[in-house]
Design a protein around this motif. Sequence first.
Motif, PDB file in Angstrom:
ATOM      1  N   VAL A   1       0.869  -1.178   0.000  1.00  0.00           N
ATOM      2  CA  VAL A   1       0.000   0.000   0.000  1.00  0.00           C
ATOM      3  C   VAL A   1       0.905   1.226   0.000  1.00  0.00           C
ATOM      4  O   VAL A   1       1.725   1.406   0.907  1.00  0.00           O
ATOM      5  CB  VAL A   1      -0.939   0.006   1.227  1.00  0.00           C
TER       6      VAL A   1
ATOM      7  N   ASP B   1      -0.153   7.100  -1.332  1.00  0.00           N
ATOM      8  CA  ASP B   1      -1.327   7.670  -2.006  1.00  0.00           C
ATOM      9  C   ASP B   1      -2.518   6.711  -1.961  1.00  0.00           C
ATOM     10  O   ASP B   1      -3.530   6.936  -2.595  1.00  0.00           O
ATOM     11  CB  ASP B   1      -1.007   8.062  -3.449  1.00  0.00           C
ATOM     12  N   HIS B   2      -2.383   5.609  -1.190  1.00  0.00           N
ATOM     13  CA  HIS B   2      -3.402   4.582  -0.953  1.00  0.00           C
ATOM     14  C   HIS B   2      -3.663   3.683  -2.155  1.00  0.00           C
ATOM     15  O   HIS B   2      -4.641   2.949  -2.176  1.00  0.00           O
ATOM     16  CB  HIS B   2      -4.705   5.189  -0.417  1.00  0.00           C
ATOM     17  N   SER B   3      -2.807   3.738  -3.168  1.00  0.00           N
ATOM     18  CA  SER B   3      -2.910   2.759  -4.244  1.00  0.00           C
ATOM     19  C   SER B   3      -2.272   1.456  -3.774  1.00  0.00           C
ATOM     20  O   SER B   3      -1.429   1.450  -2.873  1.00  0.00           O
ATOM     21  CB  SER B   3      -2.274   3.280  -5.536  1.00  0.00           C
ATOM     22  N   HIS B   4      -2.716   0.346  -4.366  1.00  0.00           N
ATOM     23  CA  HIS B   4      -2.265  -0.985  -3.966  1.00  0.00           C
ATOM     24  C   HIS B   4      -1.519  -1.653  -5.112  1.00  0.00           C
ATOM     25  O   HIS B   4      -2.057  -1.768  -6.214  1.00  0.00           O
ATOM     26  CB  HIS B   4      -3.466  -1.861  -3.585  1.00  0.00           C
ATOM     27  N   LEU B   5      -0.295  -2.085  -4.830  1.00  0.00           N
ATOM     28  CA  LEU B   5       0.500  -2.846  -5.783  1.00  0.00           C
ATOM     29  C   LEU B   5       0.671  -4.251  -5.241  1.00  0.00           C
ATOM     30  O   LEU B   5       0.591  -4.469  -4.031  1.00  0.00           O
ATOM     31  CB  LEU B   5       1.882  -2.213  -5.973  1.00  0.00           C
TER      32      LEU B   5
ATOM     33  N   LYS C   1      -0.825  -3.379 -10.442  1.00  0.00           N
ATOM     34  CA  LYS C   1      -1.631  -2.496  -9.599  1.00  0.00           C
ATOM     35  C   LYS C   1      -3.003  -3.135  -9.426  1.00  0.00           C
ATOM     36  O   LYS C   1      -3.612  -3.587 -10.403  1.00  0.00           O
ATOM     37  CB  LYS C   1      -1.764  -1.115 -10.250  1.00  0.00           C
TER      38      LYS C   1
ATOM     39  N   ASN D   1      -6.798  -2.676  -8.805  1.00  0.00           N
ATOM     40  CA  ASN D   1      -7.762  -1.592  -8.995  1.00  0.00           C
ATOM     41  C   ASN D   1      -9.164  -2.174  -9.025  1.00  0.00           C
ATOM     42  O   ASN D   1      -9.539  -2.830 -10.003  1.00  0.00           O
ATOM     43  CB  ASN D   1      -7.434  -0.842 -10.288  1.00  0.00           C
ATOM     44  N   GLU D   2      -9.915  -1.965  -7.950  1.00  0.00           N
ATOM     45  CA  GLU D   2     -11.296  -2.471  -7.872  1.00  0.00           C
ATOM     46  C   GLU D   2     -11.366  -3.980  -8.127  1.00  0.00           C
ATOM     47  O   GLU D   2     -12.254  -4.467  -8.824  1.00  0.00           O
ATOM     48  CB  GLU D   2     -12.200  -1.725  -8.853  1.00  0.00           C
TER      49      GLU D   2
ATOM     50  N   ASP E   1      -4.065  -4.435 -13.017  1.00  0.00           N
ATOM     51  CA  ASP E   1      -3.648  -3.616 -14.145  1.00  0.00           C
ATOM     52  C   ASP E   1      -2.133  -3.653 -14.247  1.00  0.00           C
ATOM     53  O   ASP E   1      -1.430  -3.671 -13.226  1.00  0.00           O
ATOM     54  CB  ASP E   1      -4.101  -2.167 -13.959  1.00  0.00           C
TER      55      ASP E   1
ATOM     56  N   TYR F   1       1.491  -2.434 -14.380  1.00  0.00           N
ATOM     57  CA  TYR F   1       2.099  -1.287 -13.715  1.00  0.00           C
ATOM     58  C   TYR F   1       3.599  -1.450 -13.778  1.00  0.00           C
ATOM     59  O   TYR F   1       4.084  -2.530 -13.491  1.00  0.00           O
ATOM     60  CB  TYR F   1       1.641  -1.211 -12.252  1.00  0.00           C
TER      61      TYR F   1
END
Length: 80
Positions: A8, A11-15, A35, A37-38, A42, A44
């Motif tokens: 995490v 910026d709170h994005s998850h990889l 990444k 995403n929902e 995706d 990355y």
Amino acid sequence: MNPLKIVVLKDHSHLMGEVTELDEEPSYLIQNVFKINEGSFDKYPLYTDQRDIFLTSDDVLTMMDPSPVIAKKHKSLVNE
């Protein structure tokens, strides 16, 4: 194989990828990274076929182990 982790970012994005901790900055090498995403995975970073990135400790909020279902999905993407 390095441990598979969900990373995490601040910026709170998850990889998600195989994480190697390094002795100095950049602190982490993440291989076969995607990444999340929902619930979908995706590529990355965008616009490249490269799936390995370096991150500094300043970029990372936390890391955790993925659920078995998500780990299996990641494995199938890596083996494509």
